[in-house]
Design a protein around this motif. Structure first.
Motif, PDB file in Angstrom:
ATOM      1  N   LEU B 216       0.783  -0.994  -0.243  1.00 49.43           N
ATOM      2  CA  LEU B 216       0.106   0.187  -0.079  1.00 49.43           C
ATOM      3  C   LEU B 216       0.821   1.258  -0.116  1.00 49.43           C
ATOM      4  N   GLY B 217       0.247   2.516  -0.456  1.00 49.50           N
ATOM      5  CA  GLY B 217       0.904   3.643  -0.399  1.00 49.50           C
ATOM      6  C   GLY B 217       1.609   3.994  -1.575  1.00 49.50           C
ATOM      7  N   PHE B 328      -1.205  -3.465   5.771  1.00 49.84           N
ATOM      8  CA  PHE B 328      -2.839  -3.648   6.069  1.00 49.84           C
ATOM      9  C   PHE B 328      -3.413  -2.276   5.988  1.00 49.84           C
ATOM     10  N   PHE B 329      -2.822  -1.381   6.819  1.00 47.75           N
ATOM     11  CA  PHE B 329      -3.407  -0.037   6.685  1.00 47.75           C
ATOM     12  C   PHE B 329      -1.947   1.001   6.890  1.00 47.75           C
ATOM     13  N   ASN B 353      -3.674   5.367  14.266  1.00 45.63           N
ATOM     14  CA  ASN B 353      -2.898   6.235  13.333  1.00 45.63           C
ATOM     15  C   ASN B 353      -2.065   7.274  14.305  1.00 45.63           C
ATOM     16  N   GLU B 354      -1.406   8.098  13.650  1.00 48.00           N
ATOM     17  CA  GLU B 354      -0.781   9.196  14.330  1.00 48.00           C
ATOM     18  C   GLU B 354      -1.608   9.857  15.297  1.00 48.00           C
ATOM     19  N   SER B 355      -2.654  10.362  14.983  1.00 51.04           N
ATOM     20  CA  SER B 355      -3.708  10.940  16.067  1.00 51.04           C
ATOM     21  C   SER B 355      -4.280   9.708  16.928  1.00 51.04           C
ATOM     22  N   LEU B 387      -9.673  -5.720   9.129  1.00 50.07           N
ATOM     23  CA  LEU B 387     -11.149  -5.029   8.728  1.00 50.07           C
ATOM     24  C   LEU B 387     -10.800  -3.717   9.361  1.00 50.07           C
ATOM     25  N   ASN B 388     -11.652  -2.739   8.707  1.00 42.82           N
ATOM     26  CA  ASN B 388     -11.708  -1.340   9.137  1.00 42.82           C
ATOM     27  C   ASN B 388     -12.340  -1.356  10.342  1.00 42.82           C
TER      28      ASN B 388
END
Lengths: 256, 461
Positions: B216-217, B328-329, B353-355, B387-388
């Motif tokens: 990803l990315g 994955f994310f 995530n970073e937050s 899974l999100n």
């Protein structure tokens, strides 16, 4: 008297050796009767020379492995019989592979993977297991030679038809180190050049036709024998009936 | 007691001794034959090779260093290079009897699933391929013979700068080795422009290899830059930007001391517009990664380049654990793992995530299924399913499997049928994964277990 007995025994033995040698030619031919070793028979019979080369290599391996198996048959425990035979056979196959690469490189290149595959030729393991492991060295060697010659003959026969129909010629000296190259037959008869015979399909076709031919001859012979047997039975029946009738007549005459 | 042990051991010892003796005799016989035939076999091979060389360069000086020894060096072939990290193991300059160079000859060798293939490549002084020949192989003859007859000739006359390879040869495995040897031959003769770029960025780069392919990315690939002592001297993070209808590979090159060594296009020729845009980022080159704070640029190309640079710097800074979860994310910055007691699932990893917001969950699991036909071994797959935060399948990553590679590839090709769904019960595996339903069933089991776990344990959160 004793001398005559020994002579007769020797003659019987000679006939035994001869029968042992020749049984593989037709009656117990590995390819056409037992259908053993069909993989190389299909793969390397594109030309007479490659078929001949493979046949010679198989004879070498077959005779050598039969001799060794017969020699050490008493020492091999039954549990490891097959692995031991495979090691012996693969040793001779490796030796034959090295010798071919050294002295007949063109044949080695042409036979390629089928040289190491001699190890799994059912004919060789089959003779080691069914014959050499139960007979003496001389008989085993003769059996190997006879079966090998039968295999070689069948291979060459297949190779003959395939090469001839595929190219219209029979070349020599191309794969075997004969020192000279040429063609025994070269009809230049291009109508006869049927390329399919040089490929695997041609191998199946020729083997199928030859198997059909051999089976046909064998069936004809069997039928002929059966007819003769029937004739003989009828003749015996007729004689027996006649005797019976004669006896009946004789006894009727006596009563009268 | 000892008698009993001896009675048990005796037959086994007999077997061992018999096998040992047979093995020893076999070994001796083969060794003897090998010793006897070795020189002759080497001579035959040398003779065959010489014939191939002559077919490629008929005017080559074939004088032997030792006229009595066919295996001795050929004066017309001068060994100039023996590359270590290439399929080509010998590169020769070829000369005629008048000492005029005729071209180059490369000998290459590599293995594939069917054995080895040795290839000889002949190139003239203008960089035109004279011939490519398979000199030795133990691959299946019925495959490589048509390849030799029908496809190898296509190399003749092609220029090294623009070689076209055939895609449907019918002998893909053998041809792939040929292709690798030809490509490595091109690099040896023409030089590797990509390596030059890396060498300009970091001193001492001797070679490079792909060390990670990102799922990803923006950054698609990590390339390890290696010096002659086999030490890592840096990494390049590769992304793509489009400019004037052409796709360009852009590298964020980071040296081992964690400074930005270069930000470049991996192409020999770069259009001026692109190099002007890249020049905006020159100020960051030479800075330590920790000190770089990329300022916002305007313009589509500039923004795309900025995205590549930022993503590259982020990749350079990530730990191995975070890297695994970014498959994955992509926003993964922190993870929390907990073990699960379940028939299929073994671990749940919550990804933040970073937050520090939850971006999703990764379930690790293992499923096994037997092949009902019995034709194949079955399917034993260990994998991660993501899974999100809404409980929809985002992605599925195979971690380990016993299945055939082709079966997994076929499952991968159709796996997106699961993506975006929070319920997979209506998916007909026979339709979606025809031919590989056993492998697909193991995948489906893992995904279903993850969805059930999410619904029962986390759905109410």
């Amino acid at each position: 008297m004793a001398q005559a007995k020994a002579k007769a025994s020797n003659k019987k033995k000679d006939l035994g050796y001869l029968a042992n040698l020749t049984k593989g030619f037709i009656k117990e031919n590995p390819i056409f009767t037992f259908m053993l070793g069909l993989c190389p028979a299909l793969a390397v019979t594109g030309t007479v020379e490659t078929a001949l080369g493979m046949g010679i290599l198989v004879i070498f391996v077959l005779v050598s492995s039969n001799i060794v198996v017969s020699l050490i048959k008493g020492f091999i425990p039954p549990e490891v019989k097959i692995p031991s035979y495979i090691v012996i056979i693969s040793t001779f196959v490796t030796i034959v592979g090295l010798l071919t690469e050294a002295y007949a490189p063109a044949l080695h290149e042409s036979l390629g993977i089928f040289i190491p595959l001699i190890v799994v030729n059912c004919l060789i393991l089959g003779r080691a297991e069914s014959f050499a492991s139960k007979n003496n060295i001389l008989n085993s060697a003769i059996d190997g030679l006879g079966m090998g010659l039968g295999f070689l003959g069948a291979m060459v026969l297949i190779g003959f038809f395939r090469e001839f129909f595929a190219t219209g010629a029979l070349a020599y000296g191309v794969y075997l180190p004969l020192g000279v190259e040429g063609s025994i037959v070269n009809l230049e008869w291009y109508l006869l050049s049927i390329a399919v015979f040089s490929g695997p399909a041609g191998g199946f076709l020729v083997i199928g036709l030859l198997l059909g031919l051999f089976n046909g001859i064998s069936i004809m012979k069997r039928n002929k024998k059966e007819r003769e047997r029937q004739k003989m039975i009828e003749e015996k029946k007729r004689i027996a009936l006649e005797r019976k009738r004669q006896k009946a007549m004789e006894s009727a005459g006596g009563n009268a | 007691m000892f008698k009993n042990i001896w009675n048990v051991l005796k037959p086994k010892l007999k077997i061992a001794v018999v096998l040992l003796v047979i093995g020893a005799f076999s070994g001796l016989s083969i060794w003897g034959t090998h010793t006897l035939t070795y020189d002759r076999i080497q001579e035959n091979r040398a003779r065959a090779r010489l014939q191939v060389y002559l077919d490629i360069f008929p005017d080559m000086d074939t004088t032997l260093e030792d006229p009595e020894d066919i295996t001795s060096s050929i004066l017309g072939m001068r060994l100039v290079e023996e590359p270590e990290h290439s399929t080509v193991f010998e590169k020769y300059d070829v000369y005629d009897a008048n000492n005029t160079q005729l071209g180059y000859l490369m000998r290459g060798r590599a293995n594939n699933d069917f054995g080895y293939v040795e290839v000889i490549v002949g190139v003239d002084m203008n960089g035109v391929i004279i011939d490519v020949v398979i000199s030795e192989t133990d691959n299946t003859p019925s495959y490589y013979t048509p390849l030799i007859n029908n496809y190898m000739g296509n190399f003749k006359g092609q220029t090294l700068a623009d070689v076209e390879f055939d895609s449907n040869t019918g002998a893909t495995a053998t041809y792939n080795v040929v292709r690798r040897v030809v490509e490595d031959s091109i690099l040896l003769i023409e030089g590797d422009p990509i390596l030059s770029i890396y060498q300009d960025a970091i001193d001492g780069v001797d070679r490079y290899e792909t060390s990670y392919a990102f799922l990803l990315g923006v950054i698609v690939e990590e390339v390890r830059l290696i010096d002659a002592s086999n030490d890592t001297v840096g990494y390049a993070y590769i992304g793509h930007v489009s400019y004037e209808g052409h796709d360009y590979r852009i590298a964020v090159i980071v040296s081992a001391d964690e400074t930005l060594a270069d930000f470049v296009v991996l192409e020999e020729t770069v259009p001026s517009g692109l190099s002007d845009a890249l020049a905006l980022f020159d100020a960051y080159i030479g800075l330590a990664l920790a000190d770089i704070n990329v300022s916002d640029e305007s313009g589509a190309l500039e923004e795309a380049l900025q995205a590549v640079l930022e993503a590259g710097l982020r990749r350079a800074d990530e730990t191995e654990e975070i890297r695994a979860y970014r498959d994955f994310f992509i926003d993964a910055a922190r993870v929390e793992a907990e073990a699960i007691t379940d028939d299929v699932l073994t671990e749940l990893v919550t990804v933040y995530n970073e937050s520090d917001e939850v971006v999703g969950y990764v379930f690790e699991g293992q499923a096994a299924n037997a092949d009902p036909s019995g034709a194949f071994g079955g399917s034993n797959i260990t994998a991660g399913v993501a899974l999100n935060s809404d409980g929809e399948v985002v992605t599925f990553v195979f971690m380990d499997y016993d299945d055939s590679g082709w079966a997994i590839d076929d499952v991968r090709d159709a796996i997106d049928v699961f993506y975006g769904r929070s319920d997979i019960s209506d998916i007909e595996l026979d339709d979606a994964f025809s031919g590989v339903t056993t492998s697909a069933r193991s995948v489906s089991d893992i995904i279903e277990a993850a969805l059930n776990y999410f619904e029962t344990e986390m759905g109410s959160e």
